[in-house]
Design an enzyme around this catalytic site. Sequence first.
Site, PDB file in Angstrom:
ATOM      1  N   GLU A 107      -5.431 -49.907   9.069  1.00  0.00           N
ATOM      2  CA  GLU A 107      -5.340 -51.041  10.005  1.00  0.00           C
ATOM      3  C   GLU A 107      -4.138 -51.891   9.636  1.00  0.00           C
ATOM      4  OE1 GLU A 107      -9.152 -53.024  10.624  1.00  0.00           O
ATOM      5  OE2 GLU A 107     -10.157 -51.208  10.023  1.00  0.00           O
ATOM      6  N   HIS A 122      -7.831 -62.144  16.692  1.00  0.00           N
ATOM      7  CA  HIS A 122      -7.610 -60.694  16.682  1.00  0.00           C
ATOM      8  C   HIS A 122      -6.662 -60.382  17.837  1.00  0.00           C
ATOM      9  CE1 HIS A 122      -8.248 -56.400  16.685  1.00  0.00           C
ATOM     10  NE2 HIS A 122      -8.981 -56.500  15.593  1.00  0.00           N
ATOM     11  N   ARG A 177      -2.274 -59.307  11.249  1.00  0.00           N
ATOM     12  CA  ARG A 177      -2.794 -59.856  12.503  1.00  0.00           C
ATOM     13  C   ARG A 177      -2.133 -61.138  12.976  1.00  0.00           C
ATOM     14  NH1 ARG A 177      -9.163 -58.815  11.764  1.00  0.00           N
ATOM     15  NH2 ARG A 177      -8.804 -56.579  11.810  1.00  0.00           N
ATOM     16  N   HIS A 187     -11.437 -64.706  16.236  1.00  0.00           N
ATOM     17  CA  HIS A 187     -12.150 -63.574  15.637  1.00  0.00           C
ATOM     18  C   HIS A 187     -12.783 -63.895  14.293  1.00  0.00           C
ATOM     19  CE1 HIS A 187     -12.951 -59.370  14.777  1.00  0.00           C
ATOM     20  NE2 HIS A 187     -12.214 -59.404  13.685  1.00  0.00           N
ATOM     21  N   ARG A 236      -6.565 -63.221   6.751  1.00  0.00           N
ATOM     22  CA  ARG A 236      -7.350 -62.122   6.158  1.00  0.00           C
ATOM     23  C   ARG A 236      -6.748 -60.762   6.492  1.00  0.00           C
ATOM     24  NH1 ARG A 236     -11.842 -58.884   8.181  1.00  0.00           N
ATOM     25  NH2 ARG A 236     -11.557 -59.987  10.146  1.00  0.00           N
TER      26      ARG A 236
HETATM   27  P1  FAD Z   1     -23.095 -62.537  10.094  1.00  0.00           P
HETATM   28  O1  FAD Z   1     -23.136 -61.072  10.050  1.00  0.00           O
HETATM   29  O2  FAD Z   1     -22.489 -63.165  11.289  1.00  0.00           O
HETATM   30  O3  FAD Z   1     -24.579 -63.079   9.960  1.00  0.00           O
HETATM   31  C1  FAD Z   1     -24.834 -64.457  10.098  1.00  0.00           C
HETATM   32  C2  FAD Z   1     -26.331 -64.663  10.099  1.00  0.00           C
HETATM   33  O4  FAD Z   1     -26.638 -66.030   9.951  1.00  0.00           O
HETATM   34  C3  FAD Z   1     -27.020 -64.222  11.381  1.00  0.00           C
HETATM   35  O5  FAD Z   1     -28.225 -63.594  11.035  1.00  0.00           O
HETATM   36  C4  FAD Z   1     -27.325 -65.536  12.084  1.00  0.00           C
HETATM   37  O6  FAD Z   1     -28.441 -65.506  12.943  1.00  0.00           O
HETATM   38  C5  FAD Z   1     -27.626 -66.402  10.880  1.00  0.00           C
HETATM   39  N1  FAD Z   1     -27.505 -67.835  11.128  1.00  0.00           N
HETATM   40  C6  FAD Z   1     -26.415 -68.531  11.529  1.00  0.00           C
HETATM   41  N2  FAD Z   1     -26.715 -69.841  11.617  1.00  0.00           N
HETATM   42  C7  FAD Z   1     -28.025 -69.961  11.275  1.00  0.00           C
HETATM   43  C8  FAD Z   1     -28.924 -71.052  11.188  1.00  0.00           C
HETATM   44  N3  FAD Z   1     -28.564 -72.305  11.497  1.00  0.00           N
HETATM   45  N4  FAD Z   1     -30.191 -70.807  10.807  1.00  0.00           N
HETATM   46  C9  FAD Z   1     -30.612 -69.544  10.526  1.00  0.00           C
HETATM   47  N5  FAD Z   1     -29.808 -68.480  10.606  1.00  0.00           N
HETATM   48  C10 FAD Z   1     -28.530 -68.693  10.964  1.00  0.00           C
HETATM   49  N6  FAD Z   1     -14.901 -57.309   9.203  1.00  0.00           N
HETATM   50  C11 FAD Z   1     -14.547 -56.230   8.464  1.00  0.00           C
HETATM   51  O7  FAD Z   1     -14.424 -56.324   7.238  1.00  0.00           O
HETATM   52  N7  FAD Z   1     -14.358 -55.035   9.080  1.00  0.00           N
HETATM   53  C12 FAD Z   1     -14.497 -54.860  10.422  1.00  0.00           C
HETATM   54  O8  FAD Z   1     -14.343 -53.761  10.930  1.00  0.00           O
HETATM   55  C13 FAD Z   1     -14.823 -55.988  11.214  1.00  0.00           C
HETATM   56  N8  FAD Z   1     -14.939 -55.886  12.559  1.00  0.00           N
HETATM   57  C14 FAD Z   1     -15.358 -56.964  13.265  1.00  0.00           C
HETATM   58  C15 FAD Z   1     -15.577 -56.833  14.640  1.00  0.00           C
HETATM   59  C16 FAD Z   1     -16.093 -57.882  15.370  1.00  0.00           C
HETATM   60  C17 FAD Z   1     -16.303 -57.730  16.855  1.00  0.00           C
HETATM   61  C18 FAD Z   1     -16.390 -59.102  14.722  1.00  0.00           C
HETATM   62  C19 FAD Z   1     -16.950 -60.257  15.496  1.00  0.00           C
HETATM   63  C20 FAD Z   1     -16.146 -59.257  13.376  1.00  0.00           C
HETATM   64  C21 FAD Z   1     -15.646 -58.190  12.632  1.00  0.00           C
HETATM   65  N9  FAD Z   1     -15.415 -58.308  11.267  1.00  0.00           N
HETATM   66  C22 FAD Z   1     -15.051 -57.212  10.543  1.00  0.00           C
HETATM   67  C23 FAD Z   1     -15.786 -59.523  10.550  1.00  0.00           C
HETATM   68  C24 FAD Z   1     -17.169 -59.292   9.901  1.00  0.00           C
HETATM   69  O9  FAD Z   1     -17.971 -58.534  10.773  1.00  0.00           O
HETATM   70  C25 FAD Z   1     -17.869 -60.585   9.604  1.00  0.00           C
HETATM   71  O10 FAD Z   1     -17.012 -61.472   8.948  1.00  0.00           O
HETATM   72  C26 FAD Z   1     -19.072 -60.323   8.698  1.00  0.00           C
HETATM   73  O11 FAD Z   1     -19.919 -59.364   9.298  1.00  0.00           O
HETATM   74  C27 FAD Z   1     -19.821 -61.598   8.447  1.00  0.00           C
HETATM   75  O12 FAD Z   1     -21.020 -61.291   7.810  1.00  0.00           O
HETATM   76  P2  FAD Z   1     -21.981 -62.484   7.416  1.00  0.00           P
HETATM   77  O13 FAD Z   1     -23.157 -61.863   6.761  1.00  0.00           O
HETATM   78  O14 FAD Z   1     -21.216 -63.506   6.707  1.00  0.00           O
HETATM   79  O15 FAD Z   1     -22.389 -63.148   8.822  1.00  0.00           O
HETATM   80  C1  SIN Z   2     -11.178 -54.229  13.799  1.00  0.00           C
HETATM   81  O1  SIN Z   2     -11.869 -53.220  13.800  1.00  0.00           O
HETATM   82  O2  SIN Z   2     -10.072 -54.311  14.348  1.00  0.00           O
HETATM   83  C2  SIN Z   2     -11.714 -55.440  13.120  1.00  0.00           C
HETATM   84  C3  SIN Z   2     -11.493 -55.320  11.684  1.00  0.00           C
HETATM   85  C4  SIN Z   2     -11.664 -56.651  11.002  1.00  0.00           C
HETATM   86  O3  SIN Z   2     -11.883 -57.679  11.633  1.00  0.00           O
HETATM   87  O4  SIN Z   2     -11.536 -56.638   9.776  1.00  0.00           O
END
Ligand code: FAD
Ligand code: SIN
Length: 534
Positions: free
Chosen positions: A113, A241, A288, A349, A384
């Site tokens: 990427e 993104h 990015r 993003h 990032r």
């Molecule tokens: P999340 O997975 O967002 O989980 C947050 C949790 O907190 C959820 O369960 C939510 O309900 C809960 N929550 C929030 N507020 C509250 C509240 N007030 N009370 C109770 N619960 C709450 N990163 C990569 O490294 N590689 C990738 O390929 C990639 N692709 C991506 C594609 C997309 C479309 C997106 C949106 C992001 C992508 N990212 C990627 C970024 C990555 O997915 C996220 O940064 C990561 O998954 C965040 O994980 P997390 O556990 O911190 O939060």
């Molecule tokens: C993507 O698949 O382009 C998202 C990857 C990322 O947010 O790290």
Amino acid sequence: MRKHVDFLVIGSGIAGLSFALKAASKGRVCIVTKGSAEETATKYAQGGIAAVTYNPDTYEKHIKDTLVAGDELNDEKIVRLTITEAPERVNELVDWGVEFDKTESGRYDLAREGGHSEFRVLHYKDQSGLEIERTLLRQARENPNIEILENHFTVDILTQHHLGMEVNRSTPDLNCFGAYVLDKVNNRIDTILAKVTLMATGGAGNVYATTTNPPIATGDGIAMVHRAKGIVEKMEFIQFHPTALYNPSEKPAFLITEALRGFGAILKDRKGAEFMHKYDSRLSLAPRDIVARAIDNELKISGDDHVYLDCRHLDKEELLSHFPGVFAKCLSVGIDISKDMIPVVPSAHYLCGGIKVDENGLSTIRNLYASGECSSTGLHGANRLASNSLLESLVFSHRAFVHASNKIKAISFNDDIPDWDAEGTVINEEMVLITQTIKELQAIMDSYVGIVRSNLRLQRAADRLAILRRETEDLYKRSVIIEKLCEVRNLITVAGQIIRMAQERKESRGLHFSIDYPKPSDKGVVYFDLGNEL
Ligand code: FAD
Ligand code: SIN
């Protein structure tokens, strides 16, 4: 209802679940999550997780790529430890049952990427996050020491403030005792007392109208910690993104994974001309911030609504087997990616900043850890590197687990915390006061705090936001708590931090780009300047 748990985990994405699965070996764990447990940003991750696996890749190359993408604002010590611990954390994912694609020879099928000098992204087709989320969730559901409370919205964390003490950001020994949690089904606020609390609430993409983030991403954890007088930092670094599918009526915006560019897809303008050569020698695979800014600039010059991503020259069979999700989605809106160019636009993003934590994921509040997108570890710096986010969540949830489990025996519950007091509040009958505020907030952020910023735009955003803040705080004080009201309040807090920190940064660095502080290295490119028209 009053409850006592050893570990309170707020959030059920990769950060929360990977912590909970480990913490369950040391005590009772309660995961609260505001919707259904699976509804997380994690589930939507496409590209995968970056880790060094085979020659010719090395830790040093991954470290250098991370520092270059981060515009050298990263904490190098944190970058080193994250990248060197990555293989061990990825192996744990595999032990939990996560499947990553392999080649016929049995080696991981690594993708590339933007900003990566090597192929190093482990993935499961273009649905890596879904594979991780459902595997971790299955493990958590089977674990007798883990309770998952769905539809439970955390309102605030508990500190000495709830014992009547006046606290501020320099109060020593500020302590977290758990949280007030809204049970959305029974409409009541529970007190969950915990020895250790992990904030894992994800990002805040919904401060903008156009985002790849699911609706749950409203910055709740960051706002809660800010209110509790913990330290939040680097909020100015919002990652857009470069390639979300241009489909204006769709929310969240569907991501067209960067791995597709790693696979050979090329960014082009309406006339089919490649344009990235004007901006960076790495072309469509530059980091990015550079690609998103280049697209933004092209759109301002051409007046078009989107640019294109061209995959038509790529082998169709390979394209379909690696990117079935993107193929199916595009087909559903009438685009055959093997024959048509994909219309794409940048979309909010990822939040690089957040709750300031140390190398153990510990926040500035005792017994409160943070991991995942809500945290600021120092890994990402000013931008990032792709696929470093899932990795960061795993590394810091592990470190938080190790640190917390060494301390937990010495921590006791604080039963003096009173239950929630709703006296004097009434049910808000006018939802429009909330929904309209969200729209106004997103319009302010889109118009004035986007990819390209200026002093004038940021000041205008700050002035407009002050009105929304005043009105919303007033509504909050007199209303019975509901989720939407808390979310808008949190979004306003987060937007306020983004604007304030953007105003304080008197330079263009990584994702924060201001026409008032041009970057010496951008001298070759004239970015289209709308600053004085606003
Ligand atoms: P999340 O997975 O967002 O989980 C947050 C949790 O907190 C959820 O369960 C939510 O309900 C809960 N929550 C929030 N507020 C509250 C509240 N007030 N009370 C109770 N619960 C709450 N990163 C990569 O490294 N590689 C990738 O390929 C990639 N692709 C991506 C594609 C997309 C479309 C997106 C949106 C992001 C992508 N990212 C990627 C970024 C990555 O997915 C996220 O940064 C990561 O998954 C965040 O994980 P997390 O556990 O911190 O939060
Ligand atoms: C993507 O698949 O382009 C998202 C990857 C990322 O947010 O790290």
